[in-house]
Enzyme design. Structure first.
Site, mmCIF file in Angstrom:
data_model
loop_
_atom_site.group_PDB
_atom_site.id
_atom_site.type_symbol
_atom_site.label_atom_id
_atom_site.label_comp_id
_atom_site.label_asym_id
_atom_site.label_seq_id
_atom_site.Cartn_x
_atom_site.Cartn_y
_atom_site.Cartn_z
ATOM 1 N N SER A 136 0.838 -1.192 0.000
ATOM 2 C CA SER A 136 0.000 0.000 0.000
ATOM 3 C C SER A 136 0.879 1.249 0.000
ATOM 4 C CB SER A 136 -0.945 -0.061 1.217
ATOM 5 O OG SER A 136 -2.013 0.830 1.072
ATOM 6 N N GLU A 182 -1.672 -2.998 -8.034
ATOM 7 C CA GLU A 182 -2.905 -3.289 -7.296
ATOM 8 C C GLU A 182 -3.424 -1.962 -6.754
ATOM 9 O OE1 GLU A 182 -3.429 -2.944 -3.744
ATOM 10 O OE2 GLU A 182 -1.438 -2.146 -3.391
ATOM 11 N N HIS A 184 -4.950 -5.642 -1.568
ATOM 12 C CA HIS A 184 -5.631 -5.497 -0.282
ATOM 13 C C HIS A 184 -6.630 -6.644 -0.125
ATOM 14 C CE1 HIS A 184 -3.741 -1.601 -0.633
ATOM 15 N NE2 HIS A 184 -4.075 -1.317 0.608
#
Length: 319
Positions: A104, A220, A290
């Site tokens: 992230s 992602e 995630h």
């Protein structure tokens, strides 16, 4: 094999203290020695402490001698402190055996580290959202973490989702062996890099952007509408980044909320559009993002990628 795991918070403040505690207990139950950074639960506005506090935490993680330096969570906060990171110290710690693991917002740290030093870090779990889940942590994620700790991870594989065309018929893997009209090709000795799409795009044009050519780019994201994902991909396309890669791997794009006025425009639309724009294979279904089931990926390592029909194998055993 017991590992020394150092938990630190370089981004957002830990809001779910229960998940944090569960994560620590879980790692201890797996036999690891867990050292929690002194500022891991710090709070300053939305951050885990002010910029100086979070920089100090990164440098303590680098000086800890731990086998794994694991982030507590992602969120936001790393891009603003990139100029203050002592990259050589971090690279030296990695050379000494410390693996920096996270995802992230941590993408900013990982790509800046790669751009500045070439050092390898690991895209993987965070303490809270992965080890600290209620119930049982994902067994594939845990097995991959085990492999990392025991120096046994040699690669990963997955099955491509059933789609009409995995690789556009006119795709040719630059330097690879894409057979026209088929989905078989291989890429040898390419740098694996990438991470969270939003964070990655925010580094374009900065000194923290790794100028990887002929690489394997993985992406992602979470809570981004498909049009935002397309807009970010468009930026990478127009900047010439995508055409310079050997393959683009798409992990999970979760938390998508479509609207009635999308009228059928969805993530699959974006993927089809992307494939029409580049002569580079775009592979979906990478188990990363995630989501509970995530593999660990060595950011900056050289990998071999083989695709046969719907089976994908990515190897870095020569690390």
């Amino acid at each position: 094999l017991m590992a020394h795991v150092y938990v630190f918070s370089p981004s957002s403040a830990v809001r779910d203290k229960a998940a944090f505690r569960r994560g620590v207990k879980r790692l201890q139950a797996l036999g690891h020695e867990v050292e929690v950074d002194e500022a891991a639960l710090g709070v300053q506005m939305r951050f885990a402490g002010d910029d100086a506090t979070r920089l100090a935490a990164i440098h303590r993680a680098a000086a800890s001698g731990a086998d794994v330096a694991l982030i507590s969570r992602g969120g936001y906060g790393l891009t603003r402190i990139l100029p203050g990171i002592a990259y050589k110290k971090v690279a030296k710690a990695i050379e000494g055996g410390t693996r920096f693991v996270g995802l992230s917002d941590f993408t900013a740290f990982q790509l800046a580290l790669l751009a500045r030093t070439g050092a390898i870090s690991w895209a993987g779990p965070a303490l809270g959202e992965d080890f600290g889940v209620e119930g049982t942590p994902d067994d594939i994620m845990e097995a991959c973490f085990d492999d990392l700790v025991q120096d046994q991870g040699e690669g990963t594989g997955w099955r491509l989702p059933a789609e009409r065309s995995v690789v556009a018929p006119d795709s040719i893997a630059a330097g690879g062996q894409a057979v026209l009209g088929s989905s078989e090709f291989e890429v040898k000795n390419a740098v694996l890099w990438g991470g969270n799409l939003s964070v990655l795009v925010s580094l374009l044009g900065t000194p923290y952007w790794p100028p990887v050519k002929g690489g394997v780019l993985f992406l992602e994201d979470v809570n981004e509408h498909p049009f935002r994902i397309e807009r970010m991909l468009t930026q990478l396309l127009h900047a010439g980044v995508l055409a310079q890669q050997k393959a683009v791997l798409l992990g999970s794009f979760t938390g998508i909320r479509l609207a009635p006025h999308d009228r059928g425009y969805k993530l699959a639309t974006v993927v089809a559009w992307l494939r029409s724009q580049i002569r580079v294979p775009v592979l979906t279904g990478l188990p990363f993002g995630h989501v509970p089931t995530k593999v660990l990926l060595p950011v900056g390592a050289r990998v071999d990628l083989v695709v046969q029909a719907r089976e994908v194998l990515m190897a870095w055993g020569h690390l």
